[in-house]
Scaffold this motif. Structure first.
Motif, short mmCIF file in Angstrom:
data_model
loop_
_atom_site.label_atom_id
_atom_site.label_comp_id
_atom_site.label_asym_id
_atom_site.label_seq_id
_atom_site.Cartn_x
_atom_site.Cartn_y
_atom_site.Cartn_z
N PRO A 391 8.39 32.25 48.53
CA PRO A 391 7.73 31.23 47.69
C PRO A 391 6.25 31.54 47.51
CG PRO A 391 9.06 30.23 49.42
CD PRO A 391 8.97 31.67 49.74
N SER A 392 5.77 31.30 46.31
CA SER A 392 4.36 31.49 46.01
C SER A 392 3.61 30.19 46.25
CB SER A 392 4.19 31.92 44.55
OG SER A 392 4.68 30.89 43.69
N ALA A 393 2.29 30.24 46.05
CA ALA A 393 1.50 29.01 46.19
C ALA A 393 1.97 27.96 45.20
CB ALA A 393 0.02 29.33 45.97
N THR A 394 2.37 28.41 43.99
CA THR A 394 2.86 27.47 42.97
C THR A 394 4.11 26.75 43.45
OG1 THR A 394 1.98 28.92 41.24
CG2 THR A 394 3.58 27.26 40.57
N CYS A 395 5.01 27.47 44.10
CA CYS A 395 6.24 26.85 44.63
C CYS A 395 5.90 25.79 45.67
CB CYS A 395 7.14 27.92 45.24
SG CYS A 395 7.70 29.18 44.08
N TYR A 396 5.05 26.16 46.61
CA TYR A 396 4.66 25.19 47.63
C TYR A 396 3.96 23.98 47.00
CZ TYR A 396 5.79 27.91 51.82
OH TYR A 396 6.45 28.56 52.84
N ASN A 397 3.13 24.23 46.00
CA ASN A 397 2.42 23.13 45.35
C ASN A 397 3.39 22.17 44.67
OD1 ASN A 397 0.01 24.19 46.20
ND2 ASN A 397 -0.51 25.13 44.24
N SER A 398 4.46 22.73 44.08
CA SER A 398 5.48 21.87 43.46
C SER A 398 6.14 21.00 44.52
CB SER A 398 6.52 22.71 42.72
OG SER A 398 5.96 23.40 41.64
N LEU A 399 6.42 21.59 45.66
CA LEU A 399 7.04 20.83 46.75
C LEU A 399 6.10 19.75 47.26
CD1 LEU A 399 9.76 20.91 48.24
CD2 LEU A 399 8.67 22.32 50.00
N LEU A 400 4.83 20.11 47.36
CA LEU A 400 3.84 19.11 47.77
C LEU A 400 3.78 17.97 46.75
CD1 LEU A 400 0.86 21.38 48.93
CD2 LEU A 400 2.50 20.17 50.37
#
Length: 792
Positions: A391-400
Motif C-alpha cells: 500500500p502507498s501513502a494514498t491507500c493508507y490515507n483512504s483508509l484513514l
C-alpha cells in the motif's frame, strides 16, 4: 568503490593545462581513451552503473579538452585525416551513443565537479571548465566535437525536463562549423518542449527543421501531436496529423493514439470514435492504448454504457484489455453506482486475467471512504497486501478517511501508526484525514496537538487543515476557538479562507445564538471578499426572515451575487416574504420585478406572496394585476394564490367577486380549502350579508370540507354585522352540534347582537358564558347547557 579514482581523472581532464601535463601528446591521449573504452565495455558488461557513467563523462569531455589543448599550443592532431583524432572522435561517438541510450543521473561526486547531479548539466559545466572560451571558437563548438556527443547532452537535458537547456545545445550545434544537426537532435528538442506543455515552441522547432536542412520524420510529428494531446487540443492534433500525411510522412499507431488522447482530454467522444475507425481503414491496427483513449473519452463524458461497449469491441478485435482499461471504467462506475459497481468491474477484471494494481485498489478504497464503509475498506486493504502490492501513502490515507468519516478516531490513529511503522512518510493528506476524525468528535485538544506535530515535520498546512481544526472547535461549541483559528487561517501566508471555513464561523455564531456576531463577520466580507457557502447562506436567509431583518437579507443577497454564487429562488422568496411581513409592499414588488427582469425563475410562491401582501393592504386591484402578470408568465396558480385573491376580495368587502374567484378556482380543478370558504364567508360578513355567509357555511360539506372554528366564528360575525340575532344563535347552536366548542369571541358576539335587539336576559346569559371562558381560556367540550328559549 570507483568514485575517487575516476573523480581524479575527470578533474585532470577539466583544464587544458592539466591535460598537457597529465597526458602529454596526442598519442598518449589515444591510448588513454582506448583504455577507458576497454574498461567501459568491461564494466558495462558487468552492469556497474557507477563506473560506466563516470567513464562516459570522461570519454565525452576528452575530445573538447584536447581541442582546447591544441588551441593552446598542443599538437594539433585533431584535424589530421585518418589520425588519432578520428579514432578519438569515433570512440567519443560510441560512448555518447551509450550515454544517450542510458540517460542516467551521475553519482553524487559529480555535483562537486559538474555542479548538478544530472548527466547533461555535468557534461555542460565540465566542458565549460575545460574550455572557458569554447563559444568563441568555430562558431560556438569545436569542429571536431562529435555530433553524437552534443546529442547526448541534448538528450540528457531533455530527460531532465529542461527543454531550454536542450534547445541551447541544439542552437550551439546549429550555429557551429560542425556537421549540421541530425533529425534525432531536433526531435529531442521538439519532444522536450511538447512534454513541458510549450506547444508553440515545439511546433516552431518542427517548422525550423527545413531551415536546418532536415526533414521531419514520424517521430518529429508524433512529438508535436503528443504535445497537442497534453493540452487537450484535439483540433490542433488533427491538423498536424493531416499535415504529416501531406508531407509524405506515414503516421503510425503512436500518431493516431496521440490524436485519440487529445480527443479524450477534450471530451470529444464522437471524434475519438471516428479516428479509431479511420486508422483501421488506413491499415493501422489500434493497440490497447488507442482503445483506452476512447474508453477514457467516454468516461470523461460520464457515459459508462458507451465506454463498456468499447471495452467489449476491444476484446472482439483481439486486443487484450489492460489494467488501465478496467480502472477507467471502475472510476466512472464508482461515481454512478458506488463501491458495489466498482466491485462488479473488479470481478470482471479477474475473469479477464488482468491483475489489479495500486490505482485499482485506490479507487476501491476511495469509494469505501466516501460511503463510510470501514469493514469493506479493510477487506480490500487486506486483499491488496495479500496480492503482494504494498500500500502507498494514498491507500493508507483512504483508509484513514474511512475511519475519519465514521468518527472512529482511535482506529484511525492505530492505522496511522501502522503506516509510520512500515516506513511510509505521512504527508499533508494523512494529517488532514486525522484532523477530520478529531473534528468529527469535536476533540479540540487532539486537533491542536496534531496540527503542531504536522508543523514539526515540516509540512505546510493548507485550507483543509485549518478548516478541520475550526470544525472541531465548532462541534465543541467553542466560538472563541473558531474565531481564533479562522483568524490564523486569514493570517497564513499563501492561503485564502474558503466558503467552507467562513460558513463554519457564521453557523457557529448562529448556533450559539450570537446573531450580532454572525452579522459582524458577514459585514467583513465586503473588504475580504469572503462569502459563506450556499447552504449557509440559505440558513442565514431563513433566520433573518424569521427575525424580519430585511436589510441583512438584502446585504447577504448582494454578497452572494458579487461572489458568483447561484442565488436560489427560495432565497428570493424568503426575502419577498420578509418584506410582505413588514407590510412593505413596494419592496416586495421590487424584488419580484427584479426576479422577472433578470429571468431568475420567479415561481407561484413569489407571486402568491406579493398577491397576499396586496390583500393585506386592501389593494384588490393591485392583486389582480399581479395575478394577470403571473398568468402571462405561464405560471399556474395554486390554492394559495386563489386563497390570496379571495382574501383580497374579503378585505375589500367585495363578496360577489370573492364568490367569483372561488368558482374560478373550482373551474380550474383546484380543490377549495377551508381558508377559501372562510375568506368568502368573511367577504359576506364585511358586506353585511348574513344569508350568503350562512349559505357558504352550509355548502362546505358538499365539497368534502368540515367547517372549523374560524368558519363558524366568521359566520356568527356576519350575522352580528347584519343585526340578525336569531341567525347568530342558530349558527352558534350548529357549531355546538358539530362538536366544536364555541370560543369567548363567539359567545360575546352573540351577546352583543342580542343586546342590540333588546333581549337583555339572553344577552346576559351569553355574556356570562364568554366571561367563564375568558379571553385566554381553552375551549371546553360541547356545551350541554340549554340556551334561553326566548332566543329561539
Amino acid at each position: 568503490m570507483y568514485s575517487s579514482s575516476y573523480e581524479n581523472i575527470v578533474r585532470c581532464v577539466a583544464g587544458p593545462s592539466r591535460l598537457r601535463t597529465g597526458l602529454g601528446s596526442g598519442l598518449g591521449i589515444v591510448k588513454v581513451v582506448l583504455v577507458v573504452l576497454a574498461v567501459f565495455v568491461f564494466f558495462d558488461l558487468l552492469g556497474s552503473s557507477a563506473a560506466t557513467e563516470e567513464l562516459i563523462v570522461l570519454a565525452v569531455l576528452l575530445p573538447s579538452s584536447c581541442f582546447v589543448g591544441a588551441q593552446a599550443g598542443s599538437p594539433g592532431y585533431m584535424g589530421r585525416s585518418g589520425g588519432s583524432g578520428e579514432r578519438l572522435e569515433a570512440a567519443a561517438t560510441a560512448v555518447a551513443l551509450v550515454l544517450r541510450r542510458r540517460g542516467r543521473a551521475l553519482p553524487g561526486w559529480t555535483r562537486r565537479v559538474g555542479g548538478t547531479p544530472t548527466t547533461a548539466t555535468s557534461i555542460a559545466v565540465s566542458a565549460r571548465r575545460s574550455a572557458p572560451r569554447l563559444g568563441e571558437h568555430a562558431g560556438g563548438l569545436p569542429a571536431t566535437l562529435p555530433v553524437a556527443a552534443v546529442g547526448a547532452a541534448i538528450n540528457a537535458y531533455a530527460r531532465a525536463g529542461d527543454p531550454l537547456g536542450a534547445e541551447r545545445w541544439l542552437e550551439l550545434l546549429a550555429g557551429s562549423s560542425m556537421p549540421r544537426p541530425n533529425t534525432i537532435c531536433a526531435n529531442m528538442v521538439i519532444r522536450a518542449w511538447a512534454k513541458a506543455g510549450q506547444l508553440a515552441r515545439s511546433e516552431a522547432w518542427l517548422e525550423r527543421m527545413a531551415d536546418l536542412g532536415l526533414e521531419g520524420d514520424t517521430q518529429s510529428f508524433n512529438a508535436v501531436i503528443d504535445g497537442c494531446a497534453r493540452v487537450g487540443d484535439a483540433a490542433r492534433a488533427e491538423e498536424w496529423l493531416h499535415r504529416m500525411r501531406r508531407d509524405g510522412v506515414s503516421p503510425n499507431v503512436v500518431s493516431y493514439s496521440s490524436v485519440l488522447n487529445a480527443c479524450a482530454r477534450s471530451g470529444e467522444v464522437a471524434k475519438a470514435e471516428r479516428w479509431l475507425g479511420a486508422m483501421r481503414a488506413l491499415g493501422v491496427e489500434p493497440n490497447a492504448i488507442c482503445y483506452n483513449a476512447v474508453i477514457h473519452a467516454c468516461a470523461w463524458s460520464g457515459d459508462l454504457e458507451r465506454a463498456t461497449s468499447w471495452l467489449d469491441q476491444m476484446g472482439h478485435s483481439g486486443v487484450k484489455p489492460t489494467v488501465t482499461s478496467f480502472s477507467t471504467l471502475m472510476d466512472i462506475a464508482v461515481k454512478v453506482g458506488g463501491v458495489e459497481a466498482a466491485e462488479l468491474w473488479l470481478r470482471r477484471m479477474d475473469r479477464a486475467g488482468v491483475e489489479p494494481d495500486t490505482v485499482v485498489f485506490n479507487i476501491l478504497l476511495g469509494a469505501c471512504a466516501r460511503s463510510g464503509d470501514s469493514m469493506r475498506a479493510l477487506r480490500w486493504f487486506q486483499r491488496m497486501r495479500s496480492s503482494g502490492i504494498e500500500p502507498s501513502a494514498t491507500c493508507y490515507n483512504s483508509l484513514l478517511g474511512v475511519y475519519a468519516r465514521a468518527g472512529e478516531t482511535e482506529t484511525a490513529m492505530r492505522w496511522w501508526r501502522a503506516m509510520v511503522d512500515t516506513g511510509i512518510v505521512s504527508d499533508r493528506a494523512s494529517f488532514n484525514m486525522l484532523l477530520k476524525a478529531f473534528a468529527h468528535s469535536g476533540d479540540v485538544a487532539s486537533s491542536e496537538k496534531m496540527f503542531s506535530e504536522m508543523l514539526g515535520l515540516g509540512l505546510d498546512p493548507d485550507v483543509t487543515t485549518y478548516t478541520a481544526v475550526i470544525v472541531a472547535c465548532s462541534r465543541a461549541g467553542d466560538l472563541p476557538g473558531v474565531e481564533r483559528w479562522f483568524g490564523r487561517l486569514l493570517a497564513a501566508e499563501g492561503l485564502e479562507a474558503d466558503a467552507c471555513s467562513f460558513s463554519c464561523v457564521i453557523e457557529t455564531c448562529i448556533r450559539e445564538g450570537e446573531i450580532a456576531r454572525a452579522e459582524s463577520w458577514l459585514a467583513k466580507d465586503e473588504t475580504s471578499g469572503l462569502c459563506p457557502s450556499p447552504s449557509c447562506c440559505g440558513s442565514l436567509m431563513h433566520i433573518w426572515a424569521k427575525l424580519g431583518n430585511v436589510l441583512m437579507m438584502e446585504r447577504l443577497l448582494a454578497t452572494m451575487t458579487r461572489s458568483g454564487l447561484d442565488v436560489s429562488v427560495t432565497a428570493y422568496n424568503a426575502l419577498i416574504g420578509a418584506c410582505a411581513k413588514q407590510s412593505d409592499l413596494p419592496r416586495a414588488e421590487h424584488w419580484l420585478n427584479h426576479m422577472i427582469t433578470n429571468s431568475l425563475g420567479a415561481d407561484v410562491v413569489s407571486y402568491s406572496t406579493v398577491i397576499n401582501a396586496c390583500a393585506k393592504q386592501n389593494d384588490l386591484l393591485r392583486a389582480e394585476v399581479w395575478f394577470q402578470s403571473m398568468r402571462e408568465q405561464g405560471i399556474t396558480a395554486n390554492a394559495i394564490t386563489f386563497n390570496s385573491m379571495i382574501h383580497a376580495c374579503a378585505r375589500a368587502g367585495n363578496a360577489r367577486e370573492a364568490e367569483q374567484w372561488l368558482e374560478r378556482m373550482r373551474a380550474e380543478g383546484i380543490p377549495a380549502t377551508n381558508p377559501s370558504f372562510n375568506s368568502v364567508i368573511n367577504a359576506c360578513a364585511k358586506a353585511g350579508d348574513a344569508e350568503r355567509a350562512e349559505h357558504w357555511l352550509q355548502a362546505m360539506p358538499q365539497f368534502g370540507l368540515a367547517p372549523d372554528v374560524v368558519s363558524f366564528s366568521t359566520a356568527i360575525h356576519a350575522c352580528a354585522r347584519a343585526q340578525d340575532a336569531r341567525r347568530s344563535v342558530a349558527v352558534l347552536a350548529a357549531m355546538e352540534a358539530a362538536g366544536l366548542p364555541p370560543t369567548a369571541f363567539c359567545y360575546s358576539t352573540v351577546a352583543k347582537v342580542l343586546s342590540r335587539c333588546g333581549d337583555a336576559a339572553a344577552s346576559r346569559w351569553y355574556a356570562r358564558r364568554a366571561m367563564e371562558l375568558g379571553p385566554s381560556a381553552s375551549p371546553s367540550g360541547s356545551s350541554t347547557t340549554t340556551s334561553p328559549t326566548s332566543c329561539l
